[in-house]
Design an enzyme around this catalytic site. Sequence first.
Site, PDB file in Angstrom:
ATOM      1  N   GLU A  83      31.417   7.430   4.515  1.00  6.79           N
ATOM      2  CA  GLU A  83      29.959   7.381   4.442  1.00  6.79           C
ATOM      3  C   GLU A  83      29.534   5.958   4.081  1.00  6.79           C
ATOM      4  OE1 GLU A  83      28.330   9.713   1.111  1.00  6.79           O
ATOM      5  OE2 GLU A  83      30.349  10.494   0.875  1.00  6.79           O
ATOM      6  N   CYS A 120      30.801  13.480   1.336  1.00  2.00           N
ATOM      7  CA  CYS A 120      32.213  13.480   0.917  1.00  2.00           C
ATOM      8  C   CYS A 120      33.055  14.529   1.629  1.00  2.00           C
ATOM      9  CB  CYS A 120      32.311  13.715  -0.586  1.00  2.00           C
ATOM     10  SG  CYS A 120      31.458  12.487  -1.549  1.00  2.00           S
ATOM     11  N   HIS A 244      36.778  18.419  -5.254  1.00  3.26           N
ATOM     12  CA  HIS A 244      36.079  17.136  -5.099  1.00  3.26           C
ATOM     13  C   HIS A 244      35.661  16.646  -6.481  1.00  3.26           C
ATOM     14  CE1 HIS A 244      33.432  13.973  -3.980  1.00  3.26           C
ATOM     15  NE2 HIS A 244      32.360  14.607  -4.399  1.00  3.26           N
TER      16      HIS A 244
END
Length: 448
Positions: A83, A120, A244
């Site tokens: 990203e 993500c 995550h």
Amino acid sequence: MTSVGIDAVEIRTGKLRLDLPETFAPAQGDDPGKYTKGLGLTASSFPDVYEDIVTMGANAAHELMERKGLEPEDIGRIDVATESAFDNSKPVSTYIAGCLEQVYDGDFHHANKGERKFACISGTQSLDDAYNWIRAGRNRGRAALVIATDTALYARDDPGEATQGAGAVALLVTEDPDLVELSTEQGYGSADETDFLKPQQQFPSVDGKRSVQVYLARMREAIEDFESVTETIHPDDYVLGPFHTPFPGMVRKAAALAFRHFSRDTEIEEALADEIGRQPRREAFDSEEAFREAAADYTDDLTDTDTYQSWYAETVEPTLTISREVGNWYTGSVHVARLSGLKAAYEDDADLTGERLLVGSYGSGAQAEVHAETVQSGWEEEIEALDVDEQLDARYELTFEEYEDVHDVHNHDEDAGASDTDQFTSPEAEFVFDGWGRMGERKYTYVE
Ligand code: HMG
């Protein structure tokens, strides 16, 4: 059915280190405890001036190919998740392939290349693409290279600045993998959210507090969706839970809610009933608010129990070790968590072959995904071959003033910084950023 999964992994950290409690906190006028105890972070990694998402990704991929004795003809696709891309058309995977072609005789003209975007979670989506491509029988015996690479910078003085990081993870996806087999079953939690986004801007617009709630809500949906295709999860089903990790404190919150959910209606809830009572049930309350309050109180009590703390210490804590030292690597973060957990198990001489991991990915905007992984018999050799600690220890320690310069160097909108700041480390046997080409493209070279 042949197993498909991750055969090998390599990471590449940005070569600079910013100490959060010692260097960043005093400069921001913060108590160091906010970082070490609250967020659970001790340092962030940053790229040196000659590093970026391409060099970190290419260096991780090169290391992985060398270690596994691979040539370009062995790789049938290169998927990059990021990203932090600097080009809206030409994918980062083409730049990385271009780097690798500088050091191999063969080329990647036969390889399908792309770039995935969904904050993500796109690292895990790229892993899915590779998995599906092999499962569909379209790989002609070739492996897929998945690279998650990011420079996770926030605007100066944004609350997110505390959670920055930079690094890349390269994953080799094959049939009969050495590291972990991926489950076919997955669970999703996905909704149109505006918690964190970058609308044509380099640094994110973040509603930090809300992003934490959105992470928890989508992750809960993903777990329930996963259970709908597998079975109700019991806390003992999985040896590790890599999630995550934007910062370890986030996973601490998620783990408490997950354990409450997994232990409901089990012998664990029963055994804890004398100590902390039973879990509140929605139907016993007149309002949602009253139920939520009771559930929050129960969760607080639950996290104080020895039962919870030993589960957390074994299943979750080991997945956070690397993240504490590097910060958020966005697309690579959950893959760092998996690696961190396996590395800790290797160092503890644990026998994980055949054991299962519960992997939870998240991307703002927002989507969570949960799947299972089964540890394969070659996992110890794979983990033993890594040089994670050496990379982390070799980082250059930044002063606060140097950090400010480095932040400007990697700010696409600030031209001055790039030319004024000297590199802090010396490149050796790696790809480096080498200036701009005639069409505004970034150029790279291999330094012996
Ligand atoms: P903040 O508001 O500056 O920090 O930013 P805070 O005041 O909330 O403090 C953080 C924690 O430290 C709190 O713990 C404090 O109590 C504690 P909590 O109450 O939440 O458990 N604390 C202390 N503890 C001990 N001693 C002390 C002390 N002081 C405070 N002295 C925030 C926090 C997360 C909002 C900020 O860092 C931020 O905006 N980060 C970026 C967004 C983010 O990471 N969100 C996470 C979920 S979204 C996600 O994961 C997606 C993402 O990776 C992007 C993508 O998908 O692409 C970000």
